[in-house]
Design an enzyme around this catalytic site. Structure first.
Site, PDB file in Angstrom:
ATOM      1  N   ARG A 157       0.867  -1.179   0.000  1.00  0.00           N
ATOM      2  CA  ARG A 157       0.000   0.000   0.000  1.00  0.00           C
ATOM      3  C   ARG A 157       0.903   1.228   0.000  1.00  0.00           C
ATOM      4  O   ARG A 157       1.778   1.359   0.860  1.00  0.00           O
ATOM      5  CB  ARG A 157      -0.912   0.053   1.231  1.00  0.00           C
ATOM      6  CG  ARG A 157      -1.521   1.443   1.404  1.00  0.00           C
ATOM      7  CD  ARG A 157      -2.552   1.545   2.466  1.00  0.00           C
ATOM      8  NE  ARG A 157      -3.791   0.921   2.047  1.00  0.00           N
ATOM      9  CZ  ARG A 157      -4.982   1.217   2.560  1.00  0.00           C
ATOM     10  NH1 ARG A 157      -5.101   2.115   3.495  1.00  0.00           N
ATOM     11  NH2 ARG A 157      -6.059   0.598   2.127  1.00  0.00           N
TER      12      ARG A 157
ATOM     13  N   HIS B  40      -7.381   0.729  -6.273  1.00  0.00           N
ATOM     14  CA  HIS B  40      -7.618   0.000  -5.008  1.00  0.00           C
ATOM     15  C   HIS B  40      -8.430  -1.265  -5.345  1.00  0.00           C
ATOM     16  O   HIS B  40      -9.605  -1.386  -4.989  1.00  0.00           O
ATOM     17  CB  HIS B  40      -8.379   0.911  -4.029  1.00  0.00           C
ATOM     18  CG  HIS B  40      -8.378   0.440  -2.615  1.00  0.00           C
ATOM     19  ND1 HIS B  40      -7.671  -0.655  -2.170  1.00  0.00           N
ATOM     20  CD2 HIS B  40      -9.022   0.928  -1.505  1.00  0.00           C
ATOM     21  CE1 HIS B  40      -7.872  -0.812  -0.867  1.00  0.00           C
ATOM     22  NE2 HIS B  40      -8.691   0.129  -0.450  1.00  0.00           N
TER      23      HIS B  40
ATOM     24  N   GLN C 159     -10.434  -3.565  -2.740  1.00  0.00           N
ATOM     25  CA  GLN C 159     -11.633  -2.914  -2.209  1.00  0.00           C
ATOM     26  C   GLN C 159     -12.850  -3.207  -3.088  1.00  0.00           C
ATOM     27  O   GLN C 159     -13.907  -3.601  -2.601  1.00  0.00           O
ATOM     28  CB  GLN C 159     -11.405  -1.392  -2.148  1.00  0.00           C
ATOM     29  CG  GLN C 159     -12.637  -0.611  -1.732  1.00  0.00           C
ATOM     30  CD  GLN C 159     -13.054  -0.901  -0.309  1.00  0.00           C
ATOM     31  OE1 GLN C 159     -12.243  -0.833   0.598  1.00  0.00           O
ATOM     32  NE2 GLN C 159     -14.327  -1.236  -0.090  1.00  0.00           N
TER      33      GLN C 159
ATOM     34  N   ASP D 260     -16.805   8.210  -1.313  1.00  0.00           N
ATOM     35  CA  ASP D 260     -15.489   8.059  -0.683  1.00  0.00           C
ATOM     36  C   ASP D 260     -15.067   9.458  -0.229  1.00  0.00           C
ATOM     37  O   ASP D 260     -15.674  10.460  -0.637  1.00  0.00           O
ATOM     38  CB  ASP D 260     -14.499   7.467  -1.712  1.00  0.00           C
ATOM     39  CG  ASP D 260     -13.123   7.166  -1.123  1.00  0.00           C
ATOM     40  OD1 ASP D 260     -12.966   7.205   0.114  1.00  0.00           O
ATOM     41  OD2 ASP D 260     -12.186   6.893  -1.918  1.00  0.00           O
TER      42      ASP D 260
ATOM     43  N   CYS E 153     -16.144   2.775   1.018  1.00  0.00           N
ATOM     44  CA  CYS E 153     -14.990   1.918   1.299  1.00  0.00           C
ATOM     45  C   CYS E 153     -14.512   2.057   2.737  1.00  0.00           C
ATOM     46  O   CYS E 153     -13.902   1.143   3.285  1.00  0.00           O
ATOM     47  CB  CYS E 153     -13.855   2.234   0.328  1.00  0.00           C
ATOM     48  SG  CYS E 153     -13.416   3.985   0.311  1.00  0.00           S
TER      49      CYS E 153
ATOM     50  N   ARG F  35     -14.031  -7.445   2.857  1.00  0.00           N
ATOM     51  CA  ARG F  35     -12.639  -7.220   2.485  1.00  0.00           C
ATOM     52  C   ARG F  35     -11.804  -8.466   2.817  1.00  0.00           C
ATOM     53  O   ARG F  35     -10.927  -8.870   2.068  1.00  0.00           O
ATOM     54  CB  ARG F  35     -12.040  -6.019   3.238  1.00  0.00           C
ATOM     55  CG  ARG F  35     -12.656  -4.662   2.939  1.00  0.00           C
ATOM     56  CD  ARG F  35     -12.470  -4.236   1.519  1.00  0.00           C
ATOM     57  NE  ARG F  35     -11.084  -4.316   1.082  1.00  0.00           N
ATOM     58  CZ  ARG F  35     -10.098  -3.468   1.431  1.00  0.00           C
ATOM     59  NH1 ARG F  35     -10.355  -2.436   2.211  1.00  0.00           N
ATOM     60  NH2 ARG F  35      -8.863  -3.635   0.968  1.00  0.00           N
TER      61      ARG F  35
HETATM   62  N1  NVA Z   1      -9.570   7.170  -1.705  1.00  0.00           N
HETATM   63  C1  NVA Z   1      -9.205   6.817  -0.354  1.00  0.00           C
HETATM   64  C2  NVA Z   1      -9.497   5.378  -0.097  1.00  0.00           C
HETATM   65  C3  NVA Z   1      -9.168   4.912   1.297  1.00  0.00           C
HETATM   66  C4  NVA Z   1      -9.480   3.464   1.498  1.00  0.00           C
HETATM   67  C5  NVA Z   1      -7.740   7.108  -0.141  1.00  0.00           C
HETATM   68  O1  NVA Z   1      -6.931   6.808  -1.034  1.00  0.00           O
HETATM   69  O2  NVA Z   1      -7.385   7.670   0.889  1.00  0.00           O
HETATM   70  N1   CP Z   2     -11.111   0.689   2.759  1.00  0.00           N
HETATM   71  C1   CP Z   2      -9.827   0.627   3.160  1.00  0.00           C
HETATM   72  O1   CP Z   2      -8.932   0.359   2.380  1.00  0.00           O
HETATM   73  O2   CP Z   2      -9.652   0.862   4.483  1.00  0.00           O
HETATM   74  P1   CP Z   2      -8.241   1.049   5.199  1.00  0.00           P
HETATM   75  O3   CP Z   2      -7.650   2.326   4.693  1.00  0.00           O
HETATM   76  O4   CP Z   2      -8.579   1.092   6.662  1.00  0.00           O
HETATM   77  O5   CP Z   2      -7.373  -0.134   4.854  1.00  0.00           O
END
Ligand code: NVA
Ligand code: CP
Length: 313
Positions: A109, A136, A139, A231, A272, A300
């Site tokens: 990540r 992602h 997700q 989101d 998400c 998830r």
């Molecule tokens: N779009 C958000 C998703 C978090 C799961 C981010 O990248 O922060």
């Molecule tokens: N939805 C998601 O990816 O959550 P986290 O950022 O907590 O992993």
């Protein structure tokens, strides 16, 4: 379908997967959920190890990978950016080679999608995208599973994303919906439209799958939708843009009035998570009867376990 073709594969985006392959992984996830609910424990990752690399924070993704792998007898190792050399004192290429010698798979990540691609090229083991600035994918597999649990099928249903149309989640939904024949609408101000290249590719894929991809600034586009999704307005790494985004997206909050504009009492709400209640979604919706966000979060884990079971050699 020859499922052995999935062995050894990475998951960087769903663009690399076919409809049948995604279908197989989704069906596996549903079986795994039943097993887990039935208290069935197996040892399908026994003797295997998984590196969990995190440049950004996570609750769901980390916990899903870590528990899914551990409860099947595998050994997950959490490595935050403060713990390892990735790109700092050592090139991503060299780190990838070393991790590939020690681990059976890697989850990443982080910020740049190219870091993920480099890990996949140089490690020689399956690499899973736990979120980058661009995509992602794990997700949106859970999102599709949640829609199927609600409506029996996702194909032919209409999912409507309201918010930052160019972010990693919206882009990933665009890909998986196009592959799986789900009608997908992005409602976003034109300044936040997804990039034309991916949009053209997904429009073409959606047409071939008998589905429609629509992008519009008009909130009336929610009419008839089976599911509304939103989101955060500013994703991780975009903190400096918070005010600019809020100004653009304030009219796009998912509240009960917008849920009602679907004209569908059985429409569901997805997110998400983590959510900023009072910004992209009103508390009355995310904490209300149409919300499915906790099922979505649980899914998830089952979907991530399914991805690893399908691809780990
Ligand atoms: N779009 C958000 C998703 C978090 C799961 C981010 O990248 O922060
Ligand atoms: N939805 C998601 O990816 O959550 P986290 O950022 O907590 O992993």
């Amino acid at each position: 379908m020859d499922t052995t073709k999935l062995k050894g594969r990475s998951l960087l985006t769903w663009l690399d997967y076919g409809e049948e392959e995604i279908r197989f992984i989704l069906n596996t996830a549903k079986e795994l959920k039943k097993e887990r609910r039935g208290g069935e424990a197996r040892q399908r990752f026994k003797g295997k190890s998984l590196a969990l690399l995190f440049e950004k924070r996570s609750t769901r993704t980390r916990c899903a990978f870590e528990t899914a792998f551990g409860e099947e007898g595998g050994h997950p190792v959490f490595l935050s950016i403060d713990d390892i050399q990735l790109g700092a004192k050592e090139s991503v290429e060299d780190t990838a080679v070393v991790l590939g010698r020690m681990f059976d798979a890697i989850q990443f990540r982080g910020f740049k999608h190219t870091t993920l691609e480099t890990l996949a090229v140089y490690s020689g083991v399956p690499v899973y995208n736990g979120l980058t600035d661009s995509f992602h994918p794990t997700q949106v597999l859970a999102d599709l599973m949640t829609i199927e649990e609600n409506f029996g099928t996702a194909r032919g249903k209409t999912l409507c994303f309201v918010g930052d149309g160019r972010n990693n989640v919206a882009r990933s939904l665009m890909v998986i919906c196009a592959k799986m024949g789900v009608h997908f609408t992005i409602i976003t101000p034109p300044a936040l439209n997804p990039d034309p290249g991916l949009t053209a590719l997904c429009t073409d894929m959606a047409e071939r799958a008998g589905a429609e991809l629509r992008i519009t600034p008009d909130l009336g586009g929610v009419a008839g939708a089976d599911a509304l999704y939103t989101d955060v307005w500013a994703s991780m790494g975009e903190e400096a843009k918070r005010e600019e985004r809020a100004a653009l997206l304030r009219p796009y909050q998912v509240n009960q009035a917008l849920m009602d504009r679907t004209g569908r009492e059985d429409a569901v709400f997805l997110h998400c998570l983590p959510a900023v209640k009072g910004e992209e979604v009103a508390a009355e919706v995310i904490d209300g009867p149409q919300s499915r966000v906790w099922d979505e979060a649980e899914n998830r884990k089952h979907t991530i376990k399914a991805v690893m079971l399908a691809t780990l050699p």
